[in-house]
Enzyme design. Structure first.
Site, PDB file in Angstrom:
ATOM      1  N   TYR A   1       0.841  -1.194   0.000  1.00  0.00           N
ATOM      2  CA  TYR A   1       0.000   0.000   0.000  1.00  0.00           C
ATOM      3  C   TYR A   1       0.879   1.247   0.000  1.00  0.00           C
ATOM      4  O   TYR A   1       1.599   1.523   0.963  1.00  0.00           O
ATOM      5  CB  TYR A   1      -0.917   0.038   1.218  1.00  0.00           C
ATOM      6  CG  TYR A   1      -1.866  -1.122   1.358  1.00  0.00           C
ATOM      7  CD1 TYR A   1      -2.227  -1.913   0.264  1.00  0.00           C
ATOM      8  CD2 TYR A   1      -2.423  -1.445   2.597  1.00  0.00           C
ATOM      9  CE1 TYR A   1      -3.095  -2.975   0.407  1.00  0.00           C
ATOM     10  CE2 TYR A   1      -3.307  -2.505   2.742  1.00  0.00           C
ATOM     11  CZ  TYR A   1      -3.631  -3.275   1.643  1.00  0.00           C
ATOM     12  OH  TYR A   1      -4.508  -4.330   1.781  1.00  0.00           O
TER      13      TYR A   1
ATOM     14  N   GLY B   1     -18.519  -2.966  -0.019  1.00  0.00           N
ATOM     15  CA  GLY B   1     -18.529  -3.003  -1.477  1.00  0.00           C
ATOM     16  C   GLY B   1     -17.714  -1.893  -2.097  1.00  0.00           C
ATOM     17  O   GLY B   1     -18.128  -1.273  -3.072  1.00  0.00           O
TER      18      GLY B   1
ATOM     19  N   GLY C   1     -17.237   0.960  -1.010  1.00  0.00           N
ATOM     20  CA  GLY C   1     -17.942   2.226  -0.840  1.00  0.00           C
ATOM     21  C   GLY C   1     -19.302   2.274  -1.495  1.00  0.00           C
ATOM     22  O   GLY C   1     -20.136   3.112  -1.135  1.00  0.00           O
TER      23      GLY C   1
END
Length: 320
Positions: A56, A206, A208
């Site tokens: 990330y 999901g 957002g």
């Protein structure tokens, strides 16, 4: 926030964790000051389960999370991951699970985080060229050395979980699981229940979409990765809007938000499947974190769950 033991001999974590990926990448630009405030706010609320990974932000997310963890180490159960290798120039991805890489990746994560021990260390993705037993064997050595406390796997099959668990106890499996992503129920969730392994759903909202607050995909930042995902684009996006009507109907009945209902449905799967289920919705903002916390305490009726279950069959588009 109530707590949940992930396994009999695994870590005890808050019933809901915090996914930190979006603070550094993939969901538009981030703000370090806001992200740090959100991380502290999560711990203040009793969310002790923080989730990051070495890929990330090419390590930037571990450095960010590490700033808070070092200040409040005794309050945190920290999870990070290895196994996805990204080219900084092209963004191309590959997977590595060879023992040499496992050891090097762990040392690099510990250095970025600035801590001595990782509480939960996941194999982020399986390296198909290396037997899973060999990768997990190297991870088990990290436990013996005191660099890692517990082991986890991400996006694995039931067979891979069984093989890994035979080498060293697995504390948790992390895979996408939500109202519109339920393929894990075909075999992996049941195997986790059989082995006594906790399940950590990522993207329980999901990505957002299930909050009902996501703008049209073409209004998202240019670097938002959802722009290229099938469920958010074209005719699929139009069809999937109908799913939100179901979530909103249940939410209105409870005086809740759609996102809280989506999270409550995930929490309800613990009783349905007979295993610990600890979702890790991600957010960069404190107000959204406060909303998400409400989903951990919302109790849905059997009728609510039955109505929400219909969403899976109506979802348009693949995950990737």
């Amino acid at each position: 926030m109530r707590t949940v033991p992930l396994t009999t001999d695994g870590p005890t974590v808050s019933a809901q964790g915090l996914g930190c990926m979006g603070m550094s990448e993939f969901y538009g630009p981030g703000d370090e000051a806001d992200s740090l405030a959100t991380l502290h706010h999560a711990l203040d609320l009793g969310l002790n389960f923080l989730d990051t990974a070495d890929m990330y932000g090419h390590g930037a997310n571990e450095e960010l999370v590490g700033k808070v963890v070092r200040e409040r180490r005794d309050e945190v159960v920290l999870a990070t991951k290895f196994g996805i290798v990204r080219d900084r120039e092209t963004g191309a991805r590959s997977h590595r699970g060879d023992p040499e890489y496992v050891r090097a990746a762990c040392d690099a994560s510990l250095s970025r985080l600035g801590i001595e021990t990782i509480d939960l260390y996941y194999m982020h993705r399986r390296d198909a060229s290396v037997p899973v037993e060999e990768t997990v064997g190297a991870m088990a050595e990290l436990v013996a050395q005191g660099k890692v406390r517990h082991l986890g796997l991400s996006e694995v099959s039931a067979d891979e979980l069984r093989a890994a668990h035979a080498v060293h106890p697995i504390a948790a499996v992390q895979t996408e699981w939500s109202l519109w992503s339920r393929d894990v129920e075909e075999s992996v969730v049941g195997e986790c229940a059989r082995l006594g392994v906790g399940f950590v759903p990522y993207s329980p909202l999901g990505r957002g979409f299930l909050t009902g607050a996501l703008p049209p995909v073409d209004e998202l930042p240019a670097d938002d990765f959802r722009r290229g995902k099938p469920r958010f684009s074209g005719e699929n996006a139009v069809r999937n809007q109908d799913l939100l009507a179901i979530v909103r109907r249940v939410a209105d009945a409870h005086g809740a938000t759609p996102g809280q209902v989506a999270l409550a449905w995930v929490h309800a799967q613990a009783e349905r499947w007979g295993l610990p289920v600890v979702p890790i919705p991600g957010t960069k903002r404190r107000e959204r974190l406060d909303e998400n916390v409400g989903g951990a305490d919302l109790v849905l009726s059997p009728e609510d769950i039955a109505e929400l279950d219909t969403i899976a069959d109506a979802t348009a588009g693949a995950r990737y």
